[in-house]
Design a protein around this motif. Sequence first.
Motif, PDB file in Angstrom:
ATOM      1  N   THR A  56      -2.504 -16.428   1.638  1.00 53.97           N
ATOM      2  CA  THR A  56      -2.045 -16.816   2.983  1.00 53.97           C
ATOM      3  C   THR A  56      -3.059 -17.724   3.677  1.00 53.97           C
ATOM      4  OG1 THR A  56      -2.937 -14.746   3.854  1.00 53.97           O
ATOM      5  CG2 THR A  56      -0.580 -14.797   3.348  1.00 53.97           C
ATOM      6  N   ALA A  57      -4.348 -17.471   3.465  1.00 47.96           N
ATOM      7  CA  ALA A  57      -5.384 -18.310   4.076  1.00 47.96           C
ATOM      8  C   ALA A  57      -5.358 -19.714   3.477  1.00 47.96           C
ATOM      9  CB  ALA A  57      -6.757 -17.675   3.889  1.00 47.96           C
ATOM     10  N   VAL A  58      -5.169 -19.804   2.169  1.00 50.03           N
ATOM     11  CA  VAL A  58      -5.100 -21.104   1.497  1.00 50.03           C
ATOM     12  C   VAL A  58      -3.849 -21.859   1.962  1.00 50.03           C
ATOM     13  CG1 VAL A  58      -4.812 -22.223  -0.759  1.00 50.03           C
ATOM     14  CG2 VAL A  58      -6.467 -20.373  -0.476  1.00 50.03           C
ATOM     15  N   THR A  59      -2.731 -21.157   2.065  1.00 48.85           N
ATOM     16  CA  THR A  59      -1.491 -21.764   2.530  1.00 48.85           C
ATOM     17  C   THR A  59      -1.673 -22.357   3.922  1.00 48.85           C
ATOM     18  OG1 THR A  59      -0.137 -20.273   1.195  1.00 48.85           O
ATOM     19  CG2 THR A  59       0.918 -21.275   3.111  1.00 48.85           C
ATOM     20  N   ARG A  60      -2.275 -21.575   4.815  1.00 45.34           N
ATOM     21  CA  ARG A  60      -2.476 -22.033   6.194  1.00 45.34           C
ATOM     22  C   ARG A  60      -3.440 -23.215   6.260  1.00 45.34           C
ATOM     23  NH1 ARG A  60      -4.494 -17.316   8.179  1.00 45.34           N
ATOM     24  NH2 ARG A  60      -2.832 -16.052   7.389  1.00 45.34           N
ATOM     25  N   PHE A  61      -4.580 -23.103   5.577  1.00 42.56           N
ATOM     26  CA  PHE A  61      -5.602 -24.141   5.681  1.00 42.56           C
ATOM     27  C   PHE A  61      -5.116 -25.476   5.124  1.00 42.56           C
ATOM     28  CE2 PHE A  61      -9.152 -26.585   3.953  1.00 42.56           C
ATOM     29  CZ  PHE A  61      -9.882 -26.785   5.107  1.00 42.56           C
ATOM     30  N   PHE A  62      -4.500 -25.446   3.939  1.00 37.52           N
ATOM     31  CA  PHE A  62      -4.090 -26.690   3.293  1.00 37.52           C
ATOM     32  C   PHE A  62      -2.707 -27.153   3.730  1.00 37.52           C
ATOM     33  CE2 PHE A  62      -7.380 -25.302   0.242  1.00 37.52           C
ATOM     34  CZ  PHE A  62      -8.160 -26.449   0.249  1.00 37.52           C
ATOM     35  N   GLY A  63      -1.996 -26.360   4.523  1.00 37.58           N
ATOM     36  CA  GLY A  63      -0.692 -26.768   5.036  1.00 37.58           C
ATOM     37  C   GLY A  63       0.355 -26.944   3.957  1.00 37.58           C
ATOM     38  N   VAL A  64       0.350 -26.041   2.980  1.00 39.92           N
ATOM     39  CA  VAL A  64       1.332 -26.095   1.896  1.00 39.92           C
ATOM     40  C   VAL A  64       2.249 -24.887   1.998  1.00 39.92           C
ATOM     41  CG1 VAL A  64      -0.172 -27.407   0.356  1.00 39.92           C
ATOM     42  CG2 VAL A  64      -0.232 -24.914   0.294  1.00 39.92           C
ATOM     43  N   SER A  65       3.292 -24.879   1.203  1.00 39.72           N
ATOM     44  CA  SER A  65       4.215 -23.746   1.215  1.00 39.72           C
ATOM     45  C   SER A  65       3.594 -22.576   0.448  1.00 39.72           C
ATOM     46  CB  SER A  65       5.538 -24.141   0.556  1.00 39.72           C
ATOM     47  OG  SER A  65       5.361 -24.311  -0.837  1.00 39.72           O
ATOM     48  N   PRO A  66       4.023 -21.367   0.755  1.00 35.62           N
ATOM     49  CA  PRO A  66       3.536 -20.210  -0.014  1.00 35.62           C
ATOM     50  C   PRO A  66       3.829 -20.355  -1.508  1.00 35.62           C
ATOM     51  CG  PRO A  66       4.634 -19.456   1.979  1.00 35.62           C
ATOM     52  CD  PRO A  66       4.868 -20.948   1.888  1.00 35.62           C
ATOM     53  N   ARG A  67       4.966 -20.940  -1.845  1.00 38.37           N
ATOM     54  CA  ARG A  67       5.310 -21.132  -3.263  1.00 38.37           C
ATOM     55  C   ARG A  67       4.314 -22.060  -3.952  1.00 38.37           C
ATOM     56  NH1 ARG A  67       7.079 -19.303  -7.888  1.00 38.37           N
ATOM     57  NH2 ARG A  67       8.225 -20.825  -9.103  1.00 38.37           N
ATOM     58  N   THR A  68       3.908 -23.118  -3.290  1.00 37.55           N
ATOM     59  CA  THR A  68       2.931 -24.044  -3.870  1.00 37.55           C
ATOM     60  C   THR A  68       1.605 -23.330  -4.108  1.00 37.55           C
ATOM     61  OG1 THR A  68       3.993 -25.924  -2.801  1.00 37.55           O
ATOM     62  CG2 THR A  68       1.712 -26.237  -3.518  1.00 37.55           C
ATOM     63  N   THR A  69       1.187 -22.510  -3.159  1.00 39.48           N
ATOM     64  CA  THR A  69      -0.057 -21.755  -3.316  1.00 39.48           C
ATOM     65  C   THR A  69       0.058 -20.772  -4.471  1.00 39.48           C
ATOM     66  OG1 THR A  69      -0.472 -21.953  -0.954  1.00 39.48           O
ATOM     67  CG2 THR A  69      -1.728 -20.288  -2.124  1.00 39.48           C
ATOM     68  N   THR A  70       1.189 -20.101  -4.586  1.00 35.81           N
ATOM     69  CA  THR A  70       1.392 -19.156  -5.682  1.00 35.81           C
ATOM     70  C   THR A  70       1.326 -19.867  -7.029  1.00 35.81           C
ATOM     71  OG1 THR A  70       2.749 -17.708  -4.310  1.00 35.81           O
ATOM     72  CG2 THR A  70       3.020 -17.496  -6.688  1.00 35.81           C
ATOM     73  N   LEU A  71       1.970 -21.015  -7.139  1.00 37.55           N
ATOM     74  CA  LEU A  71       1.922 -21.782  -8.392  1.00 37.55           C
ATOM     75  C   LEU A  71       0.513 -22.238  -8.723  1.00 37.55           C
ATOM     76  CD1 LEU A  71       5.184 -23.909  -7.999  1.00 37.55           C
ATOM     77  CD2 LEU A  71       4.812 -21.973  -9.556  1.00 37.55           C
ATOM     78  N   ALA A  72      -0.247 -22.626  -7.711  1.00 37.83           N
ATOM     79  CA  ALA A  72      -1.631 -23.047  -7.933  1.00 37.83           C
ATOM     80  C   ALA A  72      -2.473 -21.865  -8.425  1.00 37.83           C
ATOM     81  CB  ALA A  72      -2.220 -23.624  -6.644  1.00 37.83           C
ATOM     82  N   TYR A  73      -2.332 -20.709  -7.795  1.00 35.72           N
ATOM     83  CA  TYR A  73      -3.079 -19.521  -8.222  1.00 35.72           C
ATOM     84  C   TYR A  73      -2.689 -19.130  -9.646  1.00 35.72           C
ATOM     85  CZ  TYR A  73      -5.553 -18.226  -3.926  1.00 35.72           C
ATOM     86  OH  TYR A  73      -6.425 -18.181  -2.873  1.00 35.72           O
ATOM     87  N   GLN A  74      -1.402 -19.196  -9.975  1.00 35.51           N
ATOM     88  CA  GLN A  74      -0.966 -18.860 -11.329  1.00 35.51           C
ATOM     89  C   GLN A  74      -1.579 -19.811 -12.358  1.00 35.51           C
ATOM     90  OE1 GLN A  74       3.313 -18.931 -10.983  1.00 35.51           O
ATOM     91  NE2 GLN A  74       3.404 -16.822 -10.225  1.00 35.51           N
ATOM     92  N   ALA A  75      -1.671 -21.080 -12.027  1.00 30.96           N
ATOM     93  CA  ALA A  75      -2.291 -22.048 -12.934  1.00 30.96           C
ATOM     94  C   ALA A  75      -3.768 -21.720 -13.143  1.00 30.96           C
ATOM     95  CB  ALA A  75      -2.129 -23.468 -12.387  1.00 30.96           C
ATOM     96  N   LEU A  76      -4.455 -21.341 -12.070  1.00 29.76           N
ATOM     97  CA  LEU A  76      -5.874 -21.007 -12.178  1.00 29.76           C
ATOM     98  C   LEU A  76      -6.091 -19.697 -12.932  1.00 29.76           C
ATOM     99  CD1 LEU A  76      -6.907 -22.094  -8.597  1.00 29.76           C
ATOM    100  CD2 LEU A  76      -7.427 -23.290 -10.735  1.00 29.76           C
ATOM    101  N   VAL A  77      -5.154 -18.786 -12.837  1.00 30.66           N
ATOM    102  CA  VAL A  77      -5.224 -17.548 -13.624  1.00 30.66           C
ATOM    103  C   VAL A  77      -5.059 -17.887 -15.107  1.00 30.66           C
ATOM    104  CG1 VAL A  77      -4.006 -15.387 -14.152  1.00 30.66           C
ATOM    105  CG2 VAL A  77      -4.517 -15.975 -11.783  1.00 30.66           C
ATOM    106  N   ARG A  78      -4.092 -18.746 -15.427  1.00 31.31           N
ATOM    107  CA  ARG A  78      -3.883 -19.154 -16.829  1.00 31.31           C
ATOM    108  C   ARG A  78      -5.113 -19.852 -17.396  1.00 31.31           C
ATOM    109  NH1 ARG A  78       1.214 -20.489 -14.925  1.00 31.31           N
ATOM    110  NH2 ARG A  78       0.635 -22.670 -14.716  1.00 31.31           N
ATOM    111  N   GLU A  79      -5.808 -20.617 -16.561  1.00 33.13           N
ATOM    112  CA  GLU A  79      -7.019 -21.319 -17.000  1.00 33.13           C
ATOM    113  C   GLU A  79      -8.211 -20.373 -17.132  1.00 33.13           C
ATOM    114  OE1 GLU A  79      -7.873 -24.622 -14.443  1.00 33.13           O
ATOM    115  OE2 GLU A  79      -5.826 -25.388 -14.595  1.00 33.13           O
ATOM    116  N   GLY A  80      -8.080 -19.168 -16.613  1.00 33.76           N
ATOM    117  CA  GLY A  80      -9.181 -18.201 -16.678  1.00 33.76           C
ATOM    118  C   GLY A  80     -10.171 -18.331 -15.536  1.00 33.76           C
ATOM    119  N   LEU A  81      -9.849 -19.114 -14.521  1.00 32.29           N
ATOM    120  CA  LEU A  81     -10.756 -19.282 -13.398  1.00 32.29           C
ATOM    121  C   LEU A  81     -10.598 -18.177 -12.356  1.00 32.29           C
ATOM    122  CD1 LEU A  81     -10.505 -23.139 -12.926  1.00 32.29           C
ATOM    123  CD2 LEU A  81     -12.362 -21.828 -13.950  1.00 32.29           C
TER     124      LEU A  81
END
Length: 107
Positions: A56-81
């Motif tokens: 929620t903090a990332v969504t608010r700060f970067f002004g993106v949708s919650p779905r975009t933030t979720t997809l970004a986090y999922q990508a970073l989880v897949r990368e192992g970060l």
Amino acid sequence: MARKPWPRDLPALTTLHPNFHGWPAQANVLHDLIDRLRQTIDRVRTDQDRCFYPQTAVTRFFGVSPRTTTLAYQALVREGLLRCVRGSATDRKSTRLNSSHSSVSRM
């Protein structure tokens, strides 16, 4: 029982991204968000596991949708970060069947 608070000792996103004022018109927002979060991870990484910023903090700060933030986090989880830790019992398997669900109806 109340949830256990997670300590969050990370600097504010405004400190890590002081020049961020929005996305350019032609930006691929998901790709650019993932890149910015990778930079953030590199800056705050330590030897010990730490809680990362709430979605929620990332969504608010970067002004993106919650779905975009979720997809970004999922990508970073897949990368192992990032590693996603959910509720306290998500990895447990039930050893008993619930009696209301285990009964077989006979006709």
